[in-house]
Design an enzyme around this catalytic site. Structure first.
Site: not given
Ligand code: IMP
Length: 419
Positions: A13-14, A17, A41-43, A288, A291, A321
């Site tokens: 994630g993050d 995207k 969370g998308h910024t 995002t 925090g 990059l």
């Molecule tokens: P949940 O999705 O809130 O149930 O969290 C499960 C796991 O996914 C945790 O380790 C969160 O930090 C991670 N996680 C959930 N959504 C995101 C995201 O958008 N970006 C990165 N990690 C995420």
């Protein structure tokens, strides 16, 4: 000729995207989300104005684009109405013409949030009620949007005109040869089936989830774009083979203190913790949604290969990059060693993965900033070599490279891949 492009996160994630989605959305008629909820969370930065989205697809910033919250998403009505009102305050009108919510999407209720806050610490969840809402869905005792909007509450009334059978909206758009972007949230390694279970989210951010989460059959998806950061980050707990420093060290840092020249020097003298800190500070790696400081590490080509395979990725979007500037040496993991042996495949077992030791390949870094680079030819030769090596190690072409958060900081390498 219309095209359906599926965008998925290749790592934890993050991956940036939101920025790629915003770029693609310019030519998309429809943008649809298919899983997750407001844990994402998308910024997006447009003309130095910052927009943060948790639920609404970022296509909402483009006039004439229809945004769809698919059946695979879990919706917190309060958050959704909050996002709608926030956008309306900034001059964007939200109507059934630009936002449709699936009547089959499940609702996150207060009890789900309470339960997540009580039980999610071990995994490090976002505390948004995601897991418990999906649990109720699978246990066949959840509430769908169709039932929710029949209630008399102000949230239900605000959302009611937007709720539709979105499978039909989407398949009609395909018939009409519209350009459709399917926007994944989270990433492959957080997938409940393919990720680092149990340290995962409760949905399928991988390519397969796009079909079940929208009602678009797999053969109607024309291309899969995998988004990868030029390094790796992870929020929350769980295995992370190429991590630099530890989760605890990241947590204990003063978020507000800027990166010091001595810290860059320490990184270049070989301190892994400071290498990770340079990535965190230069990349502004703070969640995002929550925090929280993100854990940081080198690009992992073993993991990337796994992502390419299970998502059938056709091309890669390589983001951030620019964050690698100032590091004299860069590393890419190209194999894992476990108990003295090189593993033939990426291990899907989390406890096995946590014991893997990466085998690195070292590459030369570059010192110049990349923020103002607007074409491939302007990149330093070391950055070009880095991109090329990622292509070789993943057997997948890099179709775009991002060198900063702004829309203009995007280098397109394979024009034909996009709409
Ligand atoms: P949940 O999705 O809130 O149930 O969290 C499960 C796991 O996914 C945790 O380790 C969160 O930090 C991670 N996680 C959930 N959504 C995101 C995201 O958008 N970006 C990165 N990690 C995420």
């Amino acid at each position: 000729m219309g095209k359906t492009i599926l965008l998925v996160g290749g790592q934890f994630g993050d991956e940036g995207k939101g920025k790629c989605i915003d770029f693609l959305t310019e030519k998309a008629d429809v943008v649809a989300r298919f899983q997750g909820g407001n844990n994402a969370g998308h910024t997006v930065i447009v003309k130095s104005e910052k927009f943060k989205f948790h639920l609404i697809p970022s296509g909402i910033l483009h006039k004439g684009t229809l945004n769809v919250i698919g059946n695979g998403v879990v919706v917190d009505p309060k958050v959704l109405v909050g996002e709608i009102e926030g956008l309306e305050k900034r001059g964007f009108k939200i109507t059934p013409n630009n936002l449709a919510i699936s009547s089959s999407a499940h609702v996150i209720l207060l009890k789900h949030i309470d339960e997540d806050l009580q039980t999610g610490q071990k995994i490090g969840t976002t505390g948004r009620g995601i897991g418990p809402a999906y649990t109720d869905k699978i246990a066949r005792k959840g509430m769908r949007m169709s039932a929710f909007v029949e209630q008399n509450s102000p949230y239900a009334q605000r959302l009611k005109p937007l709720v539709k059978e979105t499978y039909s909206v989407l398949n009609d758009a395909i018939k009409k040869k519209k350009n459709i972007l399917l926007e994944g949230a989270q990433g492959t390694m957080l997938d409940v089936d393919h990720g680092t279970y149990p340290y995962v989210t409760s949905s399928n951010p991988t390519a397969g989830g796009a079909s079940t989460g929208t009602g678009i059959g797999p053969r109607k998806i024309n291309a899969v774009l995998g988004v990868f950061k030029a390094y790796t980050t992870r929020v929350g707990s769980g295995p992370f083979p190429t991590e630099l420093g530890t989760e605890m060290q990241a947590k204990n840092e003063d978020m507000k203190k800027p990166l010091q020249p001595a810290e860059i020097q320490a990184a270049n003298e070989g301190s892994e913790y400071y290498q990770g800190k340079v990535l965190r500070k230069q990349g502004m790696e703070y969640g995002t949604t929550t925090g929280r400081p993100r854990r940081t590490g080198w690009f992992d080509a073993v993991m990337a290969n796994y992502s390419v395979i299970i998502n059938s990725m056709d091309a890669i979007a390589l983001t951030k990059l620019d964050v690698l500037s100032h590091l004299k040496k860069l590393r890419i993991a190209k194999a894992y060693r476990l108990g003295g042996k090189i593993l033939p495949n990426f291990p899907t077992d989390g406890s096995m993965l946590s014991k893997c030791v990466p085998v690195y390949e070292e590459m030369k870094g570059w010192s110049q900033p990349l923020e103002n680079v607007s074409s491939f030819s302007q990149l330093p030769s070391e950055a070009k070599a880095y991109i090329k090596r990622i292509e070789e190690l993943t057997n997948t072409p890099v179709a775009m490279v991002s060198v900063g958060p702004g829309r203009s900081q995007t280098i397109v390498l394979k024009k034909n891949f996009f709409f």
